[in-house]
Design an enzyme around this catalytic site. Structure first.
Site, PDB file in Angstrom:
ATOM      1  N   ASP A   1      24.591  37.933  33.151  1.00  0.00           N
ATOM      2  CA  ASP A   1      25.975  37.847  33.468  1.00  0.00           C
ATOM      3  C   ASP A   1      26.758  37.188  34.739  1.00  0.00           C
ATOM      4  O   ASP A   1      26.746  39.204  35.514  1.00  0.00           O
ATOM      5  CB  ASP A   1      26.058  39.294  32.351  1.00  0.00           C
ATOM      6  CG  ASP A   1      25.608  40.280  33.713  1.00  0.00           C
ATOM      7  OD1 ASP A   1      24.766  40.699  34.342  1.00  0.00           O
ATOM      8  OD2 ASP A   1      26.386  41.263  33.058  1.00  0.00           O
TER       9      ASP A   1
ATOM     10  N   HIS B   1      20.863  46.653  42.529  1.00  0.00           N
ATOM     11  CA  HIS B   1      20.762  46.797  40.993  1.00  0.00           C
ATOM     12  C   HIS B   1      19.274  45.388  39.974  1.00  0.00           C
ATOM     13  O   HIS B   1      18.524  46.134  40.246  1.00  0.00           O
ATOM     14  CB  HIS B   1      20.839  46.465  39.754  1.00  0.00           C
ATOM     15  CG  HIS B   1      22.210  48.248  39.741  1.00  0.00           C
ATOM     16  ND1 HIS B   1      22.274  48.682  39.959  1.00  0.00           N
ATOM     17  CD2 HIS B   1      23.307  48.192  40.653  1.00  0.00           C
ATOM     18  CE1 HIS B   1      23.281  49.648  40.166  1.00  0.00           C
ATOM     19  NE2 HIS B   1      23.850  49.371  39.795  1.00  0.00           N
TER      20      HIS B   1
HETATM   21  C1  BDR Z   1      24.163  46.473  36.224  1.00  0.00           C
HETATM   22  O1  BDR Z   1      25.657  46.067  35.506  1.00  0.00           O
HETATM   23  C2  BDR Z   1      26.433  44.917  35.897  1.00  0.00           C
HETATM   24  O2  BDR Z   1      27.490  45.570  36.569  1.00  0.00           O
HETATM   25  C3  BDR Z   1      24.773  44.819  37.014  1.00  0.00           C
HETATM   26  O3  BDR Z   1      25.227  43.233  37.701  1.00  0.00           O
HETATM   27  C4  BDR Z   1      23.659  45.004  36.446  1.00  0.00           C
HETATM   28  O4  BDR Z   1      23.021  44.123  35.753  1.00  0.00           O
HETATM   29  C5  BDR Z   1      24.327  47.476  36.638  1.00  0.00           C
HETATM   30  O5  BDR Z   1      24.071  48.688  36.507  1.00  0.00           O
HETATM   31 CA    CA Z   2      24.088  41.652  35.869  1.00  0.00          CA
END
Ligand code: BDR
Ligand code: CA
Length: 314
Positions: A8, A244
């Site tokens: 995403d 992340h």
């Molecule tokens: C996840 O949420 C999104 O904002 C980031 O891209 C990551 O995949 C972290 O909680």
């Molecule tokens: Ca993400």
């Protein structure tokens, strides 16, 4: 390693894709996009721009689900990823074209083409994957394994007291994926919040990166300014940000970076405060559910070195 991404594309998805593009160990055979940080159409546009930035070969990108299975999408995560998902950095519109194929068909075709070899890496909500499994239950056994960024067992949540963004966005999808019998490792907040990227790391990278990664590093440095600020506001990160999505990609290639534990898991799909919570059962006779491996510990120094290394080695 043949990799199918589901993303995403937000700032950390972009970082994760660039890491994989510059690391020869990964051969990206396809990318699908999902609504999460931004709409799936914008995630697709962003993904094509990132491929351009890295001079990546022609990789098929399909635009996937534009809403979660149930419930409503909360809108763009502008605080963290900017209004355009890329930290408000305007990259040139790509001349690459989207691949026109139904997302489930696309997933299954690749899983059959690379049967037993394909590694599915998901960096967003699991809507697309749940839909693929609904249409093609045997998808779960055709892929070699799945590594997902999502969830938390011991850390606090980042969008609710106990929920991580990717799962809270579509709890029903994640629960269905957990029940599918696929070989799944979840790389969640228990490890991603412990690997902190500082401005100094990126300043150093700007000086030392290889010419091929130059444009990408310049972009990351700009986009991360917004990401650092957003994480300060939302996650109390002062002077650094969690890593992340790249960490899920890194686990797929270098599992020794983390310690994992397999547990019987479901996702809470009801409730007001706990919707999207990962529930694991340590009892002798656990609730019926799927066995999922969760990353619980990480070596942060080694992970940071690994994260930056493709950008100077390429
Ligand atoms: C996840 O949420 C999104 O904002 C980031 O891209 C990551 O995949 C972290 O909680
Ligand atoms: Ca993400």
């Amino acid at each position: 390693m043949k990799v199918l991404f589901d993303v995403d594309t937000g700032v950390d998805d972009a970082f994760a894709l660039l890491y994989a593009i510059f690391k020869p160990q990964y051969e990206i055979v396809g990318i699908s996009t999902v609504c999460g940080n931004v709409e799936s159409w914008l995630a697709a546009e962003n993904t094509l721009k990132i491929l351009d930035l890295a001079d990546a070969p022609d990789i098929p990108v399909v635009q996937g689900a534009s809403a979660p299975l149930k419930g409503r999408w909360e809108g763009r995560v502008s605080t963290i990823h900017g209004d355009n998902g890329l930290g408000n950095i305007e990259l040139l519109k790509s001349k690459r074209r989207l691949h026109e194929e139904d997302t489930a068909d696309f997933h299954m075709r690749l899983a059959e083409l690379y049967e037993g070899e394909l590694v599915l890496i998901t960096l967003g909500p699991l809507t697309n994957v749940a839909r693929t499994l609904e249409k093609y239950p045997s998808f779960s056994k055709k892929v070699k394994k799945m590594v997902m960024m999502g969830g938390t067992i011991y850390s606090r949540g980042n969008v609710s007291p106990v929920g991580e963004a990717n799962i809270v966005c579509d709890p029903e999808a994640c629960d269905a994926v957990f029940l599918s019998g696929m070989d799944i490792t979840a790389v969640g907040l228990d490890v991603t919040m412990k690997v902190r990227l500082k401005e100094a790391h990126m300043e150093w990278l700007a000086r030392c990166c290889s010419p091929r990664a130059g444009r990408a590093v310049e972009f990351l440095n700009e986009a991360l300014k917004h990401y650092w600020y957003g994480n300060q506001v939302q996650n109390y990160c002062i002077g650094d940000c969690p890593v992340h999505d790249p960490l899920a990609v890194m686990y797929a290639g270098t599992p020794s970076l983390m310690r994992t534990e397999t547990r019987r898991a479901r996702v809470e799909c009801g409730g007001s405060y706990c919707r999207g919570m990962v529930v694991t059962d340590l009892r002798e006779h656990p609730i019926p559910g799927g066995d999922v491996s969760f990353a619980l510990e990480v070596d942060p120094e080694r992970a940071l070195r690994e994260l930056l290394s493709p950008f100077w080695e390429i």
